[in-house]
Structure formats: structure tokens, C-alpha cells
Design an enzyme around this catalytic site. Structure first.
Site, PDB file in Angstrom:
ATOM      1  N   GLU A 169      80.296  28.346  41.732  1.00 63.08           N
ATOM      2  CA  GLU A 169      80.708  29.639  42.316  1.00 63.08           C
ATOM      3  C   GLU A 169      80.715  29.602  43.838  1.00 63.08           C
ATOM      4  O   GLU A 169      79.993  30.358  44.499  1.00 63.08           O
ATOM      5  CB  GLU A 169      79.790  30.746  41.810  1.00 63.08           C
ATOM      6  CG  GLU A 169      79.957  30.992  40.314  1.00 63.08           C
ATOM      7  CD  GLU A 169      79.122  32.160  39.794  1.00 63.08           C
ATOM      8  OE1 GLU A 169      78.209  32.613  40.507  1.00 63.08           O
ATOM      9  OE2 GLU A 169      79.389  32.609  38.667  1.00 63.08           O
ATOM     10  N   GLU A 192      82.032  30.609  32.211  1.00 65.69           N
ATOM     11  CA  GLU A 192      80.836  31.439  32.014  1.00 65.69           C
ATOM     12  C   GLU A 192      81.241  32.832  31.548  1.00 65.69           C
ATOM     13  O   GLU A 192      82.239  33.385  32.007  1.00 65.69           O
ATOM     14  CB  GLU A 192      80.037  31.619  33.322  1.00 65.69           C
ATOM     15  CG  GLU A 192      79.371  30.393  33.862  1.00 65.69           C
ATOM     16  CD  GLU A 192      78.489  30.726  35.077  1.00 65.69           C
ATOM     17  OE1 GLU A 192      78.115  31.897  35.240  1.00 65.69           O
ATOM     18  OE2 GLU A 192      78.219  29.808  35.862  1.00 65.69           O
TER      19      GLU A 192
END
Lengths: 679, 679, 679
Positions: free
Chosen positions: A149, A309
Site C-alpha cells: 500500500e 485484500e
């Protein structure tokens, strides 16, 4: 197209380093019971792998990998650089990010490196190389995962190293300070500089006005470009280290949908497969989630992507975190697949007992058993995907409509000081997308700078709030419409050039000829204030505009709708269309509400024969097409109530989940899903 | 009085340095089409004029001036010191302001100098001297304009240089630390100091509680006085440089109405003509704008002033910025003239294409043509002013009522920690002003410390929330009322002395004898909570008090109204009057709402024969009187709806805008204006 | 028990150092007129007592003490260390607190020392020693008062000295970094450390998420423990200095009710008598104030306490500060006595004329006379207390119910990131307490770690939101219930161990066996969202849950109530009871609203025969019992309206305030009080 993986990956993040070694295998066995066939590991292990600057320790990771190999797991292997070890920040304080207010962080957090730090570049590359060297060729290794991320640690970096690098970046871009002064309109407020050294990042104690706005908007735009690229360099730096050892296994990093700070179109060019993390909020409408999936598919060139995710139960970081209702996670998973995901992965396999994410859901919860609702639902989903997933892999949605998502316009629109603070760029994109989604019209996402040939693949191109028109874009769009294409844009479009300077000569600037209008003024509406829109395309609908109202003069164009109410511009055009060559160019003067946008999009859909499919509220239908022509239609009820419907287009198809053939009335449970194979 | 200028200045800020030289003359010609006869130049040119510490460059400014001279423009010449060049902040970091939290700024923003910086004093004076030397005697040069919007860069400066200077300032004021300790009541919370070095500005990491409040309120008051004076020294420093070259051309700087940080009464004493920038917000009532005009006229001794800036269309810095409705800018312009403006100037002539003000309105918009509504409306206004403006110049409103506006009370009232956070000093002044404005009773603004002779010029003096009673003020007011004057004050009045210490012995302190009351307690009302007020002067009206309720004991005074409701002080006096000598002193115990204040002011107006004139809601009437007795009555409809009215006082007068004679019914368009000459 | 003082102390803070010496005696005489018999002095005198590092000056304090002795006043003598002198911060910048954002304060404020500063420890001890040496044995000296409102200066300290001391503290606690890593679950997000030097306090530019939350929650918990103890060391340091000179006079410091940052149970162990400052806000319900009194009594082992401060009129620091209504201060005073106060003291005797507390009420107001309502009401109260107070001293409430108030759970609950941000620990305690208070059931407060023998003194023990179960607590509770006790806990209980790690195996962790349930999930409710609760104990009541809903599986337990509505867990247990040995364990799955909690507590009260007493809304009844069996029943009307009631339990008793015997109907004035002696 050929799928990237041999099986449909079902799994996600596993952090065994948080648990005693003796528990690992039991956890793996439980995961196997849930049909999990993949884990993502090593995301946050830097401190363990490199306990000191001159020492690496792969003991634990070796054991983890060995266990996974033993159990025939697919492995997504992270490079482990997602959070800086304590010793590193202590010994090299410049390695960590500095806030806009000038505060340099200390050890803590994650995704926390300074993206221009030479030290970070060296150590992160070294770690990635060590990991790649060691684990290349591991049986089951299906994907490399670089860092995590990017940008998710909160904000850009504003340290002195970044300032220095930024000056170099500007020098390379502009050549001379004179050119810089001109591009930035720097004579405004005496901002003319005479030396590169005078350039200061848009800190809050300088020209920054929050992180979104700036006294000199070109400074803000360039700083965002520079930072996005600097982070991308960090990614490439690790990727290249991997490639020294492994020439073939795909490399990715997990993106975050409409995340503002990184221009994902640039990023995806460097990724073998796009992966992303889907965390809809409590109030996120299903159309917004669908849009994010389509965007993530779009940046990767409309290839299937990884759902890297999502949560198997409640997230933990909202002010209040509802548990996912029964069926809701299954619904979200299938929605991802419907829009092009070829994996379903979760954060995470086992719930932490410490750390600030310990109340984030996991397949194995704090109870540690298979008795929980979440475990059972996940296992059932795993069973379905194991049964049905593989045949879907490699197929993709086919769209005749494209939406331009433009990170330059994202930054530029939200950087405007006036006429309103009411704009969120993703919300404006969603305003158009939602109306197409509601009618089950598939959508691709494209860059504004795609070549004309790409534009020509679509019957309709929509560019919401395209405030920044990059060189060549207007010309391409004119050629596209001339050749019979249909183009929609509207409020705020065309105001800025690539330097974020207003294009002189009247809005919408370089799009003025194409749109056939002059926008003389842009009035702002107060929050909760609306303006009536009436006429042709919104007949019979209570249509309203919000946020702004463009005051439009038709030149070549004609009005499709006008403003109602009693403003001085009542009766002025609110929507216009311009016949331009063989095509049409539509200008939407005000952010239409759901009713208004629905009516407008409906008229376009009808005119263009875009094959809308009727489904009840909150029920979406998406279709993936395989190379052999097989279609997989995903009917997804995003509401917590049962729905009934007839969808003639699906009749005769077989629901792969139930093996039942669709014949007339379809009954869907709350959060129900049908995956209908059509030949 | 003799007007300052030979013609009615119509124009405003022009920033040609933001544009290619070849565009300048065309812009000037367009401005001429709009009847513009003046431009203000050189406000933000420091970086261009002085590209390095040892180098000046007037090439561009020379060309600009030459062009203006060629076109017979009036010139308002700024000194150019309104924003620090980048090289200067880089080479002399101490030149720029430091925030209350201790953060020293870097290059960026504007109005950004540290006001005590010796370096800034030197370089700004040098630049002003260079500009004055070069351009004194330029044909058309009508005014010097020093810097820009002093204090508008956001907050006071809290740097170490300011701290040092502050200590010197205190030493000069108090002589000994013992005197300082006493004036600041420093034994509170062990704040007694033993050395001047212990004095710390009210930083947020010291005694500051935001910028408005402070643990030691005397520290906050003295720091505000010191900073206002330090900024004034910066102004005087540049003004004096100009005066070395030009003995006669007026010098001004543009002020900002009720701006808190500078005591404009002190400032106006150093200015040849007052000028100010009028930027009403979306919700600013016309009465508040009128009040600001009257205040700006008042600080300059009731002489005509310059309307230095306003916008020809929407401002850009509000959260949402509505375009100005047709007629609205004209209305605002005439409203300024009605209250004493002898110029109408805009920010700005031509809209920027870059910088954070690019969405701020301009006469020449981004379209660059004369076709825009804004251009046309401006041109029409210019025509009117060219036709009518000159005869009005030099005349002024004549008022029998004065309101004391006291910056010491402003700081002191908003500095109180208790009994309420609900007070805005300007709003409390407006509370009284609005009732007079609504009845078209002209108002002057005066300092609290004016001599008795000045007080005696008025039939009525109102001192809203005069919490800080400076030495001599109470005595003057007593003498004024003794001699037959009428004085109104009320809640919060008289609590503090000049050191911001409570005057012992009961509120309203030094005003207690005059008011003939003792305020025992001050109760706070919750937001949206009100208390009924009933009796004599509010009969037949649903009057309410807000924010606080003073619990009053009449001594010499008698109650005019009492509190209603069921509080324990219901029935206690809410408004009182004291016969004091030949005059009367009124105490308003609670901030009265519109109805209550209207009734109270009406009764005063009637009693004193103040010639109220009846007009509909939102329609204001102001009169300027020339030396020869001619009166110019400005009837201004501040609403967006048409109005009908009869104003017998205007019958027989001629509307200079239409050349029609008023006779009975007057029909006003939305935002309509009439300028009626009366003999 | 034997009272601590010979008379009922009535007085409070007096700051004569703010006033000319010649005014002191007159003030004392006025206070005598108000029946004041005690003053607290020297709280903020450090700068006067020690004007330089090497010089002390007791001249003024000597005079003050001499005057008080002359007037036979009781003296509470502060050590004077509550605010750092200016010279000290200037010469020793490290002595003052550093904010979470890293900003070190400069001179200013109060309660502002760094609690680990060696310099502060030395100088504060030296000052306390000087004061103790000088004034020990002073006639009338009844109590020592160390510093003031520890922690009330705003937040913990985050300076480098604290960081260093924290590392030492951790080293002593954990021994090895491996143990620390395990306790903190530090492998999360790569937080594993290899050197103690890597530990960083939870600063906002590190792992802190505000002051309540943290990436590593164990870090937050340990830092809070460390800081609470460091401040306690500062207290003990001064106390020990006093004890070198005075072995017997009680020592205290004034606490602040449910103040979060200090674990008052630990503190009270070091105090001879508990004292506290009661400043209810405008909306604080009387039950919350009652709870604070009971808590303050509880931390001191249920001995009478000192009401060290309250205001005689309005506080000054709220956004709007209402004056206390007639009778309201008297009511608050008697409420304190009702719950165990043996003193009634005010901040302050005389209102300041400067400083940020100058609008805080005082017995002698700014008028300086005895004519004010406040003075008269205070005097009347003083008369009552002088007449009645002494006989009450030493008696205490006797409770059969105890509530566990656990600072570890306070920190832990509010430290959770998820599932909701809706929790305030004190509010959750109050949720249970309020229902008992409403039924006039007396309550004691206990630590969670009290020995089993203490638990056994109670028929009912309630542990609201006991999220942190310390070692031994679950075992003790099991033994308590086994032996016939009744235990209530609920939502969020048992989740964490002493390291703030989730107890694996399913909620409520170590309490699971006792409660006989498994909480599978915890759903969050949105603000203003509620969930119906229905069944057995809430029959006939419209009961709702708020904030969270625990999804419960009964194991040994059975459901008393279930969730209503249409959630997927509707029909699941909301309240459960487990028969465990001879006793019962109740689990409340959701924060019940007033109606629901009332019904549940009523059923418990009835079942256990807890002698509820019926009084109207807002009327509380508390009883203190003397050693000789005499009971003092305090009937207190906390509303501003008159109330009528019959309380048979009081019939025959004598109201000590009126000398009337209660016989049937009792009429209470607004804020009325009756003190009924019962034999």
C-alpha cells in the site's frame, strides 16, 4: 486471455511471525479446511529479516516457507519493506517521512519511508534482492509483492531530501527558472524566483493550503507528480532487484482504488498484474465499489486483476465498525470477480492479538476455531470458488463505454481555491458511473491520453470534471467525435492546461470548439442547495443540479435542458449537445443528482443502443467474456433484503453455484449471488 | 470639503506583470471601454523589482507606467513590499513571520514579514525609496499605496526578534518588572517574573489560549498593542521614505474594516486618506457592510475614503462562491459611495490564469473579452460614476449619533475566559448599528478617547460592550451626559481597566456612577437560548436577550424593561436609564435581538428626534451633504427582489442616474439604486 | 470512625498574594462573617517563595500565616509547587512538559513540570522541605496539600528525559527486549526492536494515534502506567520531604474524579486523606457527580474525604457559564457530604481581578462586599454546616453493592481501534451506576484486584466494560460467585490481558467460564442507532441497546433477554445469567439505555433485597452511618423545581436543618436539601 495462475487463488495475508511456531501448522490445516490455497507472507518482517544494518536472518521465514511448500500452498511473497525497523530510524533518522508541517517522524507506523531517501533505496533494494535470491523457484511461488500500500502511511513527504530532489526534478523538466516562473505563473504574489534553491515544497508553513491546495497551484501539481514518481521509483527499484533473480514470476504491489496521491495509470505500466485492496466503508454504495474494480482493471489494460485484500468481517478503523452481515463478504467477493478479479484474498488469515488492527476481521478469529460464522462463511465461499472460479479466470468484461479517470484532473480539481470546496473528484466520476452501473452497462476506465485508436473502440466516452486537458487530448477527442464518437463532459472541464494554468479565451478552453459552447461563469450552490433542471432529456423527472451551475452560452451546440428556478440564469442551458462531424459532444453544466443523471444516461444508452439490462435497485449484473465466447453473468444483490426479478437475457443460462438453469423469475436472497454461464 | 482627486477614480488593481507585454495595451483599451480611469499597480512586484539583494530592475515597471501615462490613467502606485521574494527568505530566514505555535515560515504566501525584523525595515524602506524617487511626479500619479492589507497574512508574529522587541517595549512602558507584575496581576498561577527575560509572547506552547485568549490577559493585550504598533512602524517607515521624495501626493494603505489585529484609529492618524477593501461574505447583511464603511470613514475623521478593493464578481476563497447577481456589484459600489467613498476600485482589472486567486472575479475575465456580463455591468457602472460621481465627491454624511468602536475592548472582550465564548465584538457593535441603519439614522464611529468636545457634537453616543474603559473615558462620558448628552452602553461594559484588570467594587466599574446601577452577576445563555425582555420600551414587541443576561440592581437608575421567563432574576431590570445631570445614561443588560433592539432604538430615536426615515426591509437610505448644502440621498435596495416605497423626504429630488424627479411612489428593481439630489 | 479534623472545615483557596497586604484582614473578617473557618494557601506561590534559584523569601507567607493564626483559622498548607517560576523555565528549559507533538513548552500555564525531570524533583522537594520546616506546628495547620491537580496541565509529557526514564522503567519491568517484544506483540507491522534505545514514547509523529490510541497498544498502556507512576513519584517526593519535619499532619493532593491520566487507586494508597475538586459541567447529571464522590471515597478505602474545591458560583472555562441558581451550590455541597465529604471547600475565597480565572466565582466577588447573593448563600451554608456538620463527620455510607472502576480498563477500552469509537469508560461505569443511584441503592467503588475477602463483603459486584482482566481477577471472581456472590459484567469485558493483548480462545477470555458464554462477534451500532432488547428482565419496558451489540452464545448460561429487530442476530441472547456455584454471573451484551438498565438493575435489586428507596426523578437519597449506629439520611433535590414525596423510611427522623420531624409528605424546594437523623 490466458490466466496468470493455475488455480483460482483464495487466501491472503498470513503473519505467522506474530504467533508461536508450534501453532503454525494447525493454522494451515484450518485454512485448508476453508479451501484456502494461497497465503501472502513477509509483508511486515523487515525487523525480523534484518535485525541490524549488517545482519540478515531468514531462519523464521525459511521455516514458514517450508511449511507452506509442504502443504502445497500458493505463495505470494512480499519483499518485507513495508515498515521501517526501529534501529534503522534511530540510526538513519532521514529515512522516514516528514509531514507537511515539517515534523519528521520517528520510529512508528508503516509505509513510512521517505521516497527519495538514498539510504532507503539502498536498503530496500538489498532486502528485496536477498528475498528474491533466496526464494526464487520456491514451489508454489506465484507472485512477488513489493512493499505494501504505497502512500498509505499518510501523506506526501516534505523533507529536505525531497526538496532537493524536487529541485532536480524541476530543473530536468523546465530547464530554466524563467520557464518555471512562466509555468507556475510565479509573478503572482511576487513568487518569481531567481534560483532553483528558492523552490520550496508546498509545506503548510509555506505555500501549502492543506495538502490539496496551494498558493501556486503549479507547485502543488508538480510536487504531486514528483512524489508519485518518486514512490514509483521505489517500487521499480525493488522490482528490478527481484528481476535480477527471477525473470518470470509476476510482480505486483497492492493499490488502493481511487487513492489520490499516486497516478495509478503510471504505476500499472510497471506492474505485471494489478492487485488492489478493497475496503468499502459502511456507507460506500455498491456502485462505488464496482467503479473501483473497473478502475483497477482499467489501469492494467482491462486484464484480470488480483483482489489482494478485503476483510472477512468488520474492518476496525471506522468510527463504528459493523460486522459484515451473513453473505455480505461472499457478495463482495463475487462482485470483485464479476468486475475482473481472478483472485479472492483477505487480510487476514488469523486475527492478531495485539497491534492496532487486532479488531480487524480474519478467517481464524480470536476464538481460534472453525466454529465461527466467519470461518464457516469463508469456507463455503472457498468451496464455491474452488468449484467455479477456475473456468472464469482469464475472461474479462467487454465495454462499449469508457470513462476517463485522470489523476491530473483529480489533483487539479481538488486544488482549486474556488468556486467551490464541494468537489471530490472520485465522487464526480462516480456520479456518471453510478447511472451506467444502475443500468448494467459495462464500463472501462481509460487515461485521458490514450491514443485515438483506443478511443475509437468505444461508442461513448465520458470525461467527468476533466479540468486538466493535457496536450493532444482535445485534438484526439475532436478526431474521435468527428469520426462518429460520442463524448460527454461538463462542469469544470477544460479550464486548465497541463501547467494548471487557466486556458485563456473562455471555458471550456481547449474543448470549447468540440463542445460548441462558452461557459461564461460558474456559480456555486450552497451545501444542500440544488437547482432545477428541466427539458428534453430529463422530461418527467425531478432533476436537480448540485454544487455548481455552469452558465452556458450555446455557440454551435444546442440546449438539451435548461435551468429552472428563479435565478438570473434560469432558462439558460444546463445540458447541451453539439453535432460535431459524425458524432456528438454533450456538456453537462451541473452535477446532476441521481434522477437527473439517470435520465440523461438513459437517453444516451437508448440512443446508442448500449444494451442496458433492467435489474432491481441494488442488484447489479456484470458479464465477463471468455476467449471462446462463453459469458459469465454475475447477478449480485448488494442489499440485505431478498429480491425478485426477471432478467430475460439470462434465461437458459446455468447458475454455476446451484447448477440450476435460469428460467423466468429469479429469487435472490439478501446479498445473494448467481453466476450464470451463457453460451 | 475639497475632494482629494480631480476625478472620481474608477479602476483598481492591475497586474500586467502576469501577462505578456504585448497584451497590455489591448487590456488598457478594454478598460477604457469600461470607463476605467485608474489602476493600482506594483502591489506584488518585489521579486521583479529587486531580483537580488544588490540589484534593482525597473524595466518592466517603467514600461507599465509609460503606457498608463500615454493613456492618461490615474495611477495608484504601490511600494511593492506586500510579499517577500524567495531569495530574501532563503538568505534571511528571520525576515518572515513565525506562527503562534513557533513555526517559522519559509518562502510563500504574502503579507508575510516579521514586523520587527530590522532587515525587513531596511529593505522595505529602500524599495519604497527607490520607487518614490523614480516615480514621483509621474503624470496621473494620484496616490501612494504602501504594502498591502497589513496583517492579512494570518496572525501575529511570535519570533524571537519580536520577543526581544516586546521586552524592550514593555520596559519602556512599565519601567520595572514590579510594575509589570502588578499590571498583569502576575502573582496569579505563579507568573511573577523577576527579569524582563522571563517575558514570553503568548505562544500556544506558553500562555496563549488560541490567539484570542491568554492565561495572563494583560500579556495578550500588550502583545496585541505591541504588534499593531510594530506593523504601523513598518507602514510609517515606508511612508517616510516616500515623503523624502514626494511631499504632497497622498499616502495610504488598504485596511480591512473590522479587522481585529490592528487598531485602525491609530493607523488612520498616519494616513493621508483612508482606503479599504470591502469583501462581504455570502451571508453578510447590508447593514454590516454599511457599518464597515462608516467605521472606515470614522477612523479617518469622517472624511471621504477610498474603496480600494472589491470584487467585480464572485470572490474565490469562500467554501462556495456564488457569482454576484446582476446589479449586485453596482449596488455594493453605490452603497460605498453612499457612506462616503470617493472612489470605486476593484480587485482586479484582469483575471489571473494562475495562483490561488485565479477564480476571483475581474473586469476582464478568463474569456478576455468585453462580452461578459461582468464586463458589461462594470462598464455601465463606470459610465454612471463618470457622469454622476464627481459632483458627489467631498460631501459627507452628517450624523447626530456616534458609536464608539474600541479596539482595546475588541481584544479584551474576545480575550475573556468566561462567562461566555459567544461574543464577537464586531457583531455586538453591529447589533446596535443595525437598528439605526434600519431606520436610516446616520452614524459616525469614534474612538472611546475622543475629547469631550467631540462627544458634545452628538445627541447620542453608544458604546457597545465597552469592556475596557481607558483613563479619562468615564470622566468624559459623565461630563457629556451631565451637559445633556445621551449615552448608551450595556452588558460587559466597564469591567476592565486599561490593564485588562477587573475594576474592583462592582460592575460596570468606572461607569457605575454614570449608569446608576450595579451589575451583580452575568449569566450566560446557551447557544439558541434566549430570555424574554418585557416592559416600557419594548412594549408590544417580542423582545429577547441572547448570550448573556446581566443581573442588575438599580441604584440611581430606574428599570425600563425587565426579564421575563422563570429565571430567578425574572422581574429584575434588563434595561435601565439614569437621569444624570441634564442627560440620560442607558444600560442594556442583555444583547437584544432584532425586535428588542429595534424597539429600544426606536424609542431613543423618537425621544431625541433623530429623523428616522422609513424604508422597506433591506432598503437603505444614506445622505451625503456637500459644503454648499446640497444633499445626495442614496436609496439602495440590497435585496434581489423589487421594492416599492414612498419616501416623502425625497419628493422633489432628482435621481441623478435617471434624471427623473421623485414624486411619490418609488419603484426599485432588485439591487436597484437611486441617487437623489436634494437642495 | 474518628474524624480527621476537629471541626467541619468550611473554606477553600485563598490567594492573598494577588492583593495588597492592607486588604487581607478585612477579607478574613468577611470570610468569618460567612462562617469560613479554613483557608487553603500557598498553592501558586513558587515564584514568590523562590524568586531565584539560590534565594527563598517567606516574608509574605509568614505574614499570611500570622494573620490566619491570629484569626484562629484552620490552614491547609500547599507546598507551592503547582506552577513553575519563569526564571526556572528560562534557565532549565527541560523542567517543563513536552506535548505529544514534540513541542516543549516555555514558561506559562500551570501543573506544567516534566514528571521525570531530575531538576524538578530536586527543587520541588527542596521547596516542600522549606515550607514544611517553616510551618510545621503552626496552630491551625490541619493538612498539607502537595502541588495541585496533578496532570491537570493537559496531557502526558513526551520529552527526551521521559523517553529515557521510560526505557529504564521498561527494562526493569520486562528484563529483555524479547520479553518486551512479546508483551507488545511487536512483530506487528515490523515493530520488533533489538535495542531498548528503539523504544519511543507514543508521540503523534510516531506510533501515537491521539493520546488515547496507539499502533502498539501495549506501548500506550505502559506509557500511561509509567507516567502515572512518575507523577506519583513527584507527589511522594514532596510528601516525604514534609514527613521529615511533620510526622502526623495529614498529607493530601487534590484529585479530579474520573480523570483519566492517573490511576487514583495507586495514588490514594500514598495519601492520608483523599481530597478532590468537584466541577460538574452544565449538563452533568447529578448521578454522575454522585458517582465521582463515591469513587473518590472508594479509592481512599471508603473513608470520608475532603471536598477540596468547588465553585461558589459559575465556573469560567465552559463555552457558556451559567451562574449557579439559588440553592444550587448548597445542594452540591450537601450532596458531597451525603456521599462522604467531611469538608466543604471552595475555589476560591476572593475573586481574582486578573488571570484567566477572573470570571470564576468566589465567595467575595468583584464587588468586594457581603451584599452579593453568592456571599449570602455561602454564609447561610456555612451557618448550616457549622451547626450540623460536625456530628456527621466520620460516618460513612454502607453499601452492599460495589462497582469495579479500573484505570487499566479505562485506558484499554478507550485505546481500542475498533470496533467502535463510541466508548467513554466513565460513561459506561455511569450507565450502571445511574440505575442504582436512581433507586437510592448505595454503591462502593473498588479496584478490580481487591482480595477475595473484600469482594465477599458485597452482595453484588458490577464490573462495567472490564476489558482488561489483570492476573488473579478472574480467579477471585469465580471464587466470589462460587461462594454465593452475584457478579455483573458485559460488553467488552475480558477481551484483554494485562499486556493489552487479546486473550485467545474467545471472548470474554478469562471470564468465559464464569459467565458461561462465548461472545463470537461484537457489532457496532451507528451513533443514534439502537437495537431493541426484549424478554424476561426487561418485560414491559422499551429497552434499547446502544454503541455495540455482543453476539453471544450461551454455554452454561441462559438468556434473560434477547435482541429484537431484524438483524441476523435477532433472537440471540442480549443478557445472560450463569448459575455458578452458589452465585450468579450476569452478562449484559449491549450498553442498555436508561429504561433497559433500569429494568435490569431493578430485577437485581429485588432479587437481592437491596432495599431500594423510591424518590422522585432528580431526588437522591444517601445515608451515612456513624459508629454508634446513627444514620444521617441526605435527601437532595438536584432539580430547579419543587418536589413532593413520601419516603416512609425517613418518617420519624428529624431534619437537622429545620429541626422538623419527618411525617409523611415531604415538600422540597428547588435544589432543596434535608438532612434527616435516624436512630
Amino acid at each position: 486471455m490466458k490466466p496468470t495462475y493455475n488455480s483460482f487463488l483464495f487466501g491472503g495475508d498470513w503473519n505467522p511471525e506474530q504467533w508461536p511456531e508450534e501453532t503454525w501448522e494447525h493454522d494451515i490445516e484450518m485454512l485448508e479446511d476453508a479451501h484456502v490455497n494461497e497465503v501472502t507472507i513477509n509483508v511486515f518482517s523487515w525487523a525480523l529479516l534484518q535485525p541490524a544494518e549488517d545482519r540478515y536472518d531468514f531462519t523464521m521465514l525459511d521455516k514458514i516457507v517450508a511449511l507452506l511448500v509442504k502443504h502445497d500452498f500458493n505463495i505470494v511473497m512480499a519483499t518485507g519493506t513495508a515498515a521501517l525497523p526501529g534501529w534503522m530510524v534511530r540510526e538513519h533518522p532521514e529515512v522516514i517521512r516528514t509531514e507537511q508541517n515539517g515534523t519528521r517522524h520517528v520510529f512508528g507506523g508503516r509505509h513510512n519511508f521517505c521516497p527519495t531517501s538514498p539510504y532507503f533505496r539502498n536498503v530496500s533494494r538489498a532486502l528485496a534482492a536477498h528475498v528474491a535470491e533466496r526464494y526464487t523457484g520456491t514451489p508454489g511461488l506465484v507472485n512477488w509483492h513489493v512493499c505494501n500500500e504505497y502512500g498509505g502511511g499518510g501523506g506526501l513527504c516534505y523533507c529536505e531530501q525531497c526538496a532537493q530532489s524536487f529541485r532536480e526534478w524541476l530543473k530536468a523538466k523546465y530547464g530554466t527558472v524563467e520557464a518555471l516562473n512562466q509555468a507556475w505563473c510565479a509573478n503572482f504574489w511576487s513568487h518569481t524566483i531567481t534560483d532553483w534553491a528558492d523552490v520550496v515544497p508546498p509545506v503548510s508553513y509555506g505555500d501549502g493550503i492543506g495538502e490539496a491546495k496551494c498558493v501556486v497551484s503549479g507547485l502543488q501539481m508538480d510536487y504531486r507528480r514528483f512524489q508519485s514518481q518518486a514512490q514509483l521509483e521505489c517500487y521499480k527499484n525493488e522490482r528490478d532487484a527481484i528481476r535480477e533473480y527471477d525473470a518470470t514470476t509476476p510482480v505486483t504491489t497492492n493499490l488502493m482504488g481511487t487513492f489520490k496521491d499516486l497516478d495509478y495509470f503510471e504505476w500499472a505500466k510497471e506492474m505485471d498484474v494489478v492487485s488492489w485492496d478493497n475496503y468499502p466503508g459502511m456507507d460506500t454504495p455498491p456502485s462505488f465499489t464496482a467503479m473501483c474494480h473497473d478502475l483497477m482493471r482499467g489501469i492494467g489494460g482491462n486484464k484480470p486483476f488480483m483482489l489482494m485484500e478485503q476483510t472477512p468481517n468488520q474492518q476496525n478503523w471506522f468510527p463504528f465498525c459493523k460486522v459484515k452481515r451473513p453473505g455480505e463478504v461472499r457478495k463482495l467477493s463475487w462482485q470483485a470477480v464479476a468486475h475482473g478479479a481472478d483472485t479472492v484474498q483477505f487480510f487476514q488469515m488469523k486475527q492478531s492479538i495485539g497491534g492496532c488492527e487486532r479488531f480487524h476481521g480474519a478467517i481464524i478469529g480470536h476464538d481460534g476455531t472453525e466454529n465461527s460464522r466467519v470461518f464457516k462463511e469463508t469456507a463455503a465461499l472457498g468451496e464455491e470458488l474452488a468449484r467455479v472460479g477456475k473456468r472464469i479466470m482469464g475472461s474479462t468484461p467487454k465495454a462499449r463505454v469508457a470513462i476517463m479517470f485522470d489523476w491530473q484532473s483529480y489533483w487539479s480539481l481538488e486544488g482549486c481555491v474556488g468556486p467551490t470546496a464541494g468537489f471530490s473528484y472520485p465522487d464526480e466520476v462516480h456520479r456518471f458511473y453510478r447511472a451506467l452501473w444502475r443500468r448494467n452497462v459495462p464500463v472501462d476506465f481509460i487515461e485521458s491520453t490514450v491514443p485515438l485508436d483506443t478511443l475509437k473502440q468505444y461508442d461513448l466516452i465520458i470525461a467527468p470534471a476533466l479540468i486538466c486537458v493535457l496536450p493532444g487530448v482535445a485534438e484526439n477527442l475532436e478526431a474521435y467525435v468527428t469520426g462518429g464518437g460520442n463524448f460527454v463532459t461538463g462542469y469544470m472541464a477544460g479550464i486548465h492546461d497541463e501547467n494548471d494554468l487557466v486556458v485563456p479565451g473562455g471555458y471550456p478552453g481547449k474543448l470549447r470548439r468540440l463542445m460548441g459552447i462558452w461557459v461564461e461563469e460558474i456559480d456555486a450552490l450552497a451545501p444542500d442547495e440544488t437547482i432545477d433542471v428541466r427539458g428534453e432529456v430529463v422530461d418527467g423527472v425531478d432533476a436537480k443540479g448540485e454544487i455548481v451551475a455552469s452558465i452556458i452560452h450555446c455557440e454551435a451546440a444546442r440546449a438539451l435542458s435548461t435551468y429552472g428556478g428563479d435565478e438570473f440564469y434560469s432558462g439558460h442551458p444546463a445540458l447541451t449537445v453539439n453535432d460535431f462531424g459524425q458524432g456528438k459532444a454533450y456538456f453537462v453544466g451541473t452535477p446532476l443528482d441521481r434522477a437527473g443523471m439517470g435520465a440523461f444516461i438513459s437517453s444516451l444508452v437508448n440512443t446508442l443502443g448500449l444494451n442496458a439490462i433492467d435489474t432491481p435497485d441494488d442488484v447489479g449484473l456484470s458479464i465477463r467474456e471468455a476467449d471462446d465466447g462463453t459469458k459469465y453473468a454475475f447477478l449480485i444483490n448488494s442489499s440485505n433484503t431478498a429480491k425478485q426479478m426477471r432478467v430475460p437475457e439470462l434465461d437458459g443460462g446455468k447458475d454455476l453455484l446451484t447448477d440450476e438453469v435460469i428460467d423466468g423469475l429469479i429469487e435472490m436472497k439478501p446479498f445473494g449471488v448467481a453466476v450464470v454461464e451463457l453460451h
